[in-house]
Design a protein around this motif. Structure first.
Motif, short mmCIF file in Angstrom:
data_model
loop_
_atom_site.label_atom_id
_atom_site.label_comp_id
_atom_site.label_asym_id
_atom_site.label_seq_id
_atom_site.Cartn_x
_atom_site.Cartn_y
_atom_site.Cartn_z
N ASN A 168 0.85 -1.19 0.00
CA ASN A 168 0.00 0.00 0.00
C ASN A 168 0.89 1.24 0.00
O ASN A 168 2.09 1.16 0.29
N TYR A 169 0.30 2.38 -0.29
CA TYR A 169 1.08 3.63 -0.33
C TYR A 169 1.74 3.90 1.01
O TYR A 169 2.87 4.37 1.09
N LYS A 170 1.04 3.56 2.10
CA LYS A 170 1.61 3.75 3.43
C LYS A 170 2.85 2.89 3.63
O LYS A 170 3.82 3.32 4.26
N ALA A 197 4.93 2.05 1.27
CA ALA A 197 5.99 2.69 0.50
C ALA A 197 6.59 3.87 1.27
O ALA A 197 7.81 4.07 1.28
N GLY A 205 -5.30 3.15 -8.97
CA GLY A 205 -4.68 2.72 -7.73
C GLY A 205 -5.42 1.56 -7.08
O GLY A 205 -6.43 1.08 -7.61
N GLY A 256 -7.91 9.35 0.88
CA GLY A 256 -6.51 9.35 0.50
C GLY A 256 -5.92 10.73 0.27
O GLY A 256 -6.64 11.74 0.23
N THR A 264 -2.78 11.03 -1.96
CA THR A 264 -1.63 10.87 -2.86
C THR A 264 -1.41 12.10 -3.74
O THR A 264 -0.29 12.36 -4.18
N TYR A 310 7.99 -0.74 -4.53
CA TYR A 310 7.86 0.52 -3.78
C TYR A 310 8.21 1.72 -4.65
O TYR A 310 7.58 2.77 -4.57
N LEU A 341 5.22 2.57 -6.68
CA LEU A 341 4.19 3.23 -5.88
C LEU A 341 4.55 4.69 -5.61
O LEU A 341 3.71 5.59 -5.75
N LEU A 342 5.78 4.94 -5.22
CA LEU A 342 6.20 6.29 -4.86
C LEU A 342 6.25 7.22 -6.07
O LEU A 342 6.11 8.44 -5.92
N SER A 402 4.08 6.99 -8.55
CA SER A 402 2.72 6.98 -9.13
C SER A 402 2.66 6.22 -10.45
O SER A 402 1.91 6.58 -11.36
N SER A 462 2.32 2.69 -10.36
CA SER A 462 1.72 1.38 -10.10
C SER A 462 0.29 1.34 -10.61
O SER A 462 -0.40 2.36 -10.66
#
Length: 327
Positions: free
Chosen positions: A41-43, A45, A158, A244, A246, A310, A313-314, A316, A318
């Protein structure tokens, strides 16, 4: 056991890698879970780069989601061999998380896994699916139905967004998706979007105080200008959920959608919400919210592939959901 470990040296430099670490020791009112799957999940990452708003304890194992079987228990409420789910609370933040072959958690964080879903299916939903389910429930509980009109989903490629699109479509809703990825329009239509709006086009008139009403409800996963522009296009008596950040944690808006159209903005939290609410949502994901398009949304990876994921994800980049096979 093997685990994905984030470390910080004496100079404050953060690094991460897969390591051999000691298996946790089960304490009073705790259970030790043999993990079959976790997810990204983004968290997670953010934790992997030592973001102080997520993780302050090092060394640390990432992974805010877990599905597996109880290997050892010192709780009267659970037995060895039970299939259980843990999402949220402090897991993967400052409590070692699910990116390990075993993880130890308080018994008070656990919900029972629905029998009709496999471990892989459960983690294909994970926190993202739980958040999507909580968001959709708020729409339904506030009298939004397929007959109400189009439902807008932001950040639709996402994890939360793609599952929200898929579940809403399976329930008969007409879904409009927003994305900044023009090359993923076909993907979004494949999983259930009837229309896709590119982010730049959506934001063209964002400076206006109010916009023509288009959407009966919105599930927003990104925050910032996307959320404020969504509010301005929500129909009378509409519902907007927010889960969210992001895009941004800021919300620059005005009162017009609320006082002229009676729009309701509802925050969604899947981290600290009650176990009762979590259990109900998992039962829904196993029944009326269950979808058959999970394989188009997920990518299964191993511990050794987490670092590269990761980065996606970081940055953007993914699409859908990453799930991590542990055992």
């Amino acid at each position: 056991m093997r685990a994905f470990v984030v470390e910080k040296d004496k100079n404050g430099e953060v690094s991460s890698s897969v390591k051999e670490v000691e298996k946790p020791i089960c304490g009073e009112d705790e259970v030790l879970i043999k993990v079959t799957y976790s997810s990204l999940n983004y968290k997670d990452a953010l934790s992997s780069i030592g973001h102080s708003g997520v993780t302050r304890k090092f060394p640390h194992i990432t992974g805010v989601d877990v599905i597996g079987t109880i290997f050892e228990t010192k709780s009267n409420h659970f037995e060895v061999g039970q299939r259980v789910i843990v999402t949220g609370y402090d897991l993967g933040m400052n409590t070692d998380g699910g990116h390990a072959q075993f993880t130890k958690v308080p018994a008070s964080w656990i919900v029972k896994a629905p029998d009709c879903l496999s471990d892989k299916e459960i983690m294909s939903y994970g926190t993202a699916g739980l958040t999507a389910a909580l968001s959709i429930n708020e729409l339904i509980n506030n009298n939004i139905s397929p007959e109400s009109g189009d439902i807008l989903v932001t950040g639709a490629t996402g994890g939360v967004g793609s599952l929200a699109v898929t579940i809403l479509n399976s329930l008969g809703f007409n879904v409009v998706a927003i994305s900044g990825k023009s090359d993923k329009i076909d993907f979004l239509k494949k999983i259930g979007s009837k229309e896709v709006i590119l982010r730049d086009n959506f934001l063209k008139d964002s400076a206006k105080a109010l916009l023509a009403p288009k959407f009966a409800a919105v599930i927003d996963t990104v925050g910032g200008d996307i959320l404020s522009t969504s509010l301005k296009q929500t129909k009378y008596d509409g519902v907007v959920t927010c889960c969210g950040l992001t895009a941004s944690s800021d919300l620059n808006t005005n009162v017009f959608p609320f006082i002229l159209r009676g729009v309701r903005l509802i925050g969604i939290d899947s981290v600290e919400c009650s176990l009762v609410k979590k259990q109900e949502s998992w039962e829904q994901l196993a029944s009326k919210f269950r979808v058959d398009k999970l394989n188009t949304i997920i990518k299964e990876i191993t511990l050794d592939e987490i670092g590269d994921a990761y980065k996606e994800l970081l940055n953007s980049k993914s699409i859908g959901r990453y799930i991590v096979k542990l055992n």
